[in-house]
Scaffold this active site. Structure first.
Site, PDB file in Angstrom:
ATOM      1  N   TYR A 143       5.665  27.151  40.102  1.00 48.55           N
ATOM      2  CA  TYR A 143       5.829  27.965  41.507  1.00 48.55           C
ATOM      3  C   TYR A 143       7.316  28.519  41.860  1.00 48.55           C
ATOM      4  O   TYR A 143       7.535  29.670  42.023  1.00 48.55           O
ATOM      5  CB  TYR A 143       5.096  27.072  42.604  1.00 48.55           C
ATOM      6  CG  TYR A 143       5.207  27.848  43.828  1.00 48.55           C
ATOM      7  CD1 TYR A 143       4.554  29.178  44.247  1.00 48.55           C
ATOM      8  CD2 TYR A 143       5.902  27.408  44.782  1.00 48.55           C
ATOM      9  CE1 TYR A 143       4.497  29.846  45.137  1.00 48.55           C
ATOM     10  CE2 TYR A 143       5.685  27.949  46.193  1.00 48.55           C
ATOM     11  CZ  TYR A 143       5.407  29.215  46.413  1.00 48.55           C
ATOM     12  OH  TYR A 143       5.160  29.824  47.482  1.00 48.55           O
ATOM     13  N   ILE A 173       4.344  26.106  55.958  1.00 48.48           N
ATOM     14  CA  ILE A 173       3.774  26.743  57.158  1.00 48.48           C
ATOM     15  C   ILE A 173       2.423  25.970  57.713  1.00 48.48           C
ATOM     16  O   ILE A 173       1.522  26.043  56.837  1.00 48.48           O
ATOM     17  CB  ILE A 173       3.476  28.253  56.723  1.00 48.48           C
ATOM     18  CG1 ILE A 173       4.501  28.972  56.105  1.00 48.48           C
ATOM     19  CG2 ILE A 173       3.092  28.997  58.174  1.00 48.48           C
ATOM     20  CD1 ILE A 173       5.712  29.275  56.795  1.00 48.48           C
TER      21      ILE A 173
HETATM   22  N1  SER Z   1       4.072  25.749  51.121  1.00 51.05           N
HETATM   23  C1  SER Z   1       4.365  25.951  49.605  1.00 51.05           C
HETATM   24  C2  SER Z   1       3.941  24.704  48.580  1.00 51.05           C
HETATM   25  O1  SER Z   1       3.889  23.749  49.183  1.00 51.05           O
HETATM   26  C3  SER Z   1       6.163  26.129  49.537  1.00 51.05           C
HETATM   27  O2  SER Z   1       6.351  27.452  49.726  1.00 51.05           O
HETATM   28  O3  SER Z   1       3.546  25.268  47.451  1.00 51.05           O
END
Ligand code: SER
Length: 315
Positions: A143, A173
């Protein structure tokens, strides 16, 4: 002619609330929601919706032409945990969708693009505290690699083809309306749900794992603000920060409302992902360039999360 907005990935955690907020500001029919699946009732009933696979360029063009779309918010992505399980699929989704949109902007089909980056662009060699805007970036997750590559593609299209693309590096978030899916920071949402339903949470991260986080309303505000301001030419993707805490600290905040709430810790493979990310973020550039400011701290966020989730589970 006024702007028409297309949200790709409108049914996800951020996409849902972003769509509703943008519809509130610019009008329901001006904001087209799209995703590979339908979203919640509020989203589906508040304005136009199209089934759209973010990797299908022809279908994206069809939707853009149908509604005379001028701005795209590309929110579809595979997050850190799911991406580790399906590396090739994550790369295809996260990269191809972005390159399609950047190409369409380069060709003049759309005027403005928002693309979210993440704290996952940083890695174990990055300074973990007060992580600067510009620093060593050697992400160790699929990612993170896709987000860093995406940032570079955005900067490339901006510099080379004058594409108006804007980006911020979201921290974790936290929200109550739509669940997150497949992220390492998701524990900080799950914990509120479990506090209400079970009075107990088994946390997949260790108690002192500190990560940068933000309440949804602040994230939405940042997203909308950065699309409305004039930015300096030399920007890339902005660091934005609000709060940071550990599983232990969020537990204490919850226990102020629910004194019997208990937590246990069973760190799994996600611990390694969390350990590779910053603990706190320096966002002074965003604060200077476009007056970014957060308004939710851990206490205020905990009040709102518990209040809304209680109501949700009661109804
Ligand atoms: N919230 C995301 C994740 O934990 C990080 O950008 O993959």
């Amino acid at each position: 002619m006024s702007d028409t907005i297309l949200i790709i990935g409108a049914c996800g955690q951020i996409g849902t609330e972003l769509t509703l907020k943008l519809r509130g500001i610019f009008g329901n029919t001006t904001v087209i929601a799209s995703d590979i699946r339908e979203g919640n009732t509020e989203l589906m009933e508040s304005g136009p919706f199209e089934i759209l696979d973010a990797t299908n360029k022809d279908k994206i063009i069809e939707v853009i032409e149908k509604y005379h779309v001028t701005e795209v918010y590309l929110m579809a992505a595979m997050l850190s945990v799911t991406a580790e399980k399906h590396p090739q699929k994550a790369w295809d989704l996260n990269m191809n969708s972005l390159l399609h949109i950047l190409d369409l902007a380069k060709e003049g089909l759309i005027k403005k693009v928002f693309w979210p980056s993440s704290i996952a662009v940083f890695g174990t060699t990055t300074p973990q505290n007060n992580t600067p805007q510009e620093t060593i970036m050697e992400p160790t997750t699929v990612y993170g690699i896709s987000k860093l590559a995406g940032e570079r593609w955005c900067a490339y299209y901006k510099n080379k083809y004058n594409v108006d693309v804007r980006s911020i590096r979201y921290p974790g978030i936290i929200s109550w309306k739509t669940n997150p899916g497949g992220g390492t920071t998701d524990y900080a949402v799950e914990i509120y749900h479990k506090a209400i339903t079970d009075n107990f949470y088994n946390c997949f991260l260790a108690e002192n794992t500190r990560l940068p986080m933000m309440y949804m309303d602040d994230a939405i505000k940042a997203t909308i603000d950065i699309m409305q301001t004039d930015l300096p030419d030399n920007f890339f993707s902005y660091n934005i920060a609000a709060i940071n805490f550990t599983p232990k600290e969020i537990t204490i905040a919850i226990q102020k409302h629910l004194p019997n709430f208990k937590i246990e810790y069973s760190p799994d493979f996600r611990q390694e992902i969390a350990d590779s990310w910053p603990q706190s973020i320096n966002d002074v550039k965003a604060r200077e360039d476009w007056n970014w400011k957060h308004s939710f701290d851990l206490e205020k966020m905990t009040d709102v999360m518990l209040e809304n989730l209680k109501e949700k589970y009661n109804s």
